[in-house]
Design a protein around this motif. Structure first.
Motif, PDB file in Angstrom:
ATOM      1  N   HIS A   1      -3.469  -0.178  -3.363  1.00 22.25           N
ATOM      2  CA  HIS A   1      -2.959  -1.196  -3.104  1.00 22.25           C
ATOM      3  C   HIS A   1      -2.051  -2.160  -4.554  1.00 22.25           C
ATOM      4  O   HIS A   1      -2.816  -1.511  -5.266  1.00 22.25           O
ATOM      5  CB  HIS A   1      -3.634  -2.079  -2.945  1.00 22.25           C
ATOM      6  CG  HIS A   1      -4.520  -1.649  -1.161  1.00 22.25           C
ATOM      7  ND1 HIS A   1      -5.388  -0.972  -1.198  1.00 22.25           N
ATOM      8  CD2 HIS A   1      -4.180  -2.717  -0.119  1.00 22.25           C
ATOM      9  CE1 HIS A   1      -5.649  -1.001   0.072  1.00 22.25           C
ATOM     10  NE2 HIS A   1      -5.174  -2.200   1.127  1.00 22.25           N
TER      11      HIS A   1
ATOM     12  N   TRP B   1     -10.115  -3.027  -0.916  1.00 17.17           N
ATOM     13  CA  TRP B   1      -9.541  -1.945  -1.459  1.00 17.17           C
ATOM     14  C   TRP B   1     -11.124  -1.640  -2.049  1.00 17.17           C
ATOM     15  O   TRP B   1     -11.143  -1.747  -3.136  1.00 17.17           O
ATOM     16  CB  TRP B   1      -8.038  -1.714  -2.465  1.00 17.17           C
ATOM     17  CG  TRP B   1      -7.990  -0.234  -3.390  1.00 17.17           C
ATOM     18  CD1 TRP B   1      -8.591   0.718  -2.495  1.00 17.17           C
ATOM     19  CD2 TRP B   1      -6.720  -0.421  -3.713  1.00 17.17           C
ATOM     20  NE1 TRP B   1      -7.648   1.640  -3.533  1.00 17.17           N
ATOM     21  CE2 TRP B   1      -7.438   0.836  -3.806  1.00 17.17           C
ATOM     22  CE3 TRP B   1      -7.008  -1.038  -4.775  1.00 17.17           C
ATOM     23  CZ2 TRP B   1      -6.321   1.241  -5.423  1.00 17.17           C
ATOM     24  CZ3 TRP B   1      -6.018  -0.536  -5.559  1.00 17.17           C
ATOM     25  CH2 TRP B   1      -5.818   0.613  -6.192  1.00 17.17           C
TER      26      TRP B   1
ATOM     27  N   ARG C   1       4.515  -2.932   3.325  1.00 23.13           N
ATOM     28  CA  ARG C   1       3.704  -4.093   3.532  1.00 23.13           C
ATOM     29  C   ARG C   1       2.460  -4.080   4.386  1.00 23.13           C
ATOM     30  O   ARG C   1       2.402  -3.712   5.071  1.00 23.13           O
ATOM     31  CB  ARG C   1       4.714  -4.840   3.772  1.00 23.13           C
ATOM     32  CG  ARG C   1       6.217  -5.765   3.049  1.00 23.13           C
ATOM     33  CD  ARG C   1       6.834  -6.788   3.948  1.00 23.13           C
ATOM     34  NE  ARG C   1       7.741  -6.844   2.984  1.00 23.13           N
ATOM     35  CZ  ARG C   1       9.297  -6.085   2.893  1.00 23.13           C
ATOM     36  NH1 ARG C   1       9.359  -5.173   4.272  1.00 23.13           N
ATOM     37  NH2 ARG C   1      10.281  -6.700   2.734  1.00 23.13           N
ATOM     38  N   VAL C   2       1.509  -4.419   3.831  1.00 27.06           N
ATOM     39  CA  VAL C   2       0.145  -4.778   4.434  1.00 27.06           C
ATOM     40  C   VAL C   2       0.576  -6.008   5.316  1.00 27.06           C
ATOM     41  O   VAL C   2      -0.920  -5.923   6.521  1.00 27.06           O
ATOM     42  CB  VAL C   2      -1.576  -4.189   3.625  1.00 27.06           C
ATOM     43  CG1 VAL C   2      -0.802  -3.217   3.072  1.00 27.06           C
ATOM     44  CG2 VAL C   2      -1.086  -5.675   2.695  1.00 27.06           C
TER      45      VAL C   2
ATOM     46  N   VAL D   1       1.079  -1.261  -0.154  1.00 24.85           N
ATOM     47  CA  VAL D   1      -0.038   0.234  -0.143  1.00 24.85           C
ATOM     48  C   VAL D   1       0.510   1.220   0.328  1.00 24.85           C
ATOM     49  O   VAL D   1       2.109   1.320   1.046  1.00 24.85           O
ATOM     50  CB  VAL D   1      -0.465   0.038   1.126  1.00 24.85           C
ATOM     51  CG1 VAL D   1       0.049   0.151   2.655  1.00 24.85           C
ATOM     52  CG2 VAL D   1      -1.558   0.860   1.265  1.00 24.85           C
TER      53      VAL D   1
ATOM     54  N   GLU E   1      -3.488   5.224   0.151  1.00 24.92           N
ATOM     55  CA  GLU E   1      -3.926   3.947  -0.100  1.00 24.92           C
ATOM     56  C   GLU E   1      -4.172   3.119  -0.565  1.00 24.92           C
ATOM     57  O   GLU E   1      -5.179   2.670  -1.181  1.00 24.92           O
ATOM     58  CB  GLU E   1      -5.215   4.562   0.986  1.00 24.92           C
ATOM     59  CG  GLU E   1      -5.104   4.937   2.364  1.00 24.92           C
ATOM     60  CD  GLU E   1      -6.215   5.631   3.056  1.00 24.92           C
ATOM     61  OE1 GLU E   1      -7.119   5.099   2.731  1.00 24.92           O
ATOM     62  OE2 GLU E   1      -5.050   5.923   4.458  1.00 24.92           O
TER      63      GLU E   1
END
Length: 68
Positions: A17, A50, A32-33, A11, A15
């Protein structure tokens, strides 16, 4: 693209992805998420989280404009 590769979900500050191969250096501005898996598993995660494709700055600007 290698369908057997392991991917991770990234991300950025807006915001947005993206999928990125595990083990490859992250591009600047992305983090990294915490989701890793097959390409499809990562795509499924992105689809679930998302839900508003507009960049964060646009969403915020539109929220301010709607309050005026």
């Amino acid at each position: 693209m290698d369908d057997n590769a392991t991917f991770q979900v990234l991300v950025n500050d807006e915001e947005q992805h993206s999928l990125w191969p595990v083990g490859k250096e992250l591009p600047e501005g992305w983090s990294r998420v915490g989701k890793e898996g097959t390409r499809q598993e990562c795509m499924d995660h992105v689809d679930a989280v998302w839900t508003d494709m507009r960049p964060r700055s646009l969403r915020e600007r539109m929220a301010v404009d709607s309050q005026a």
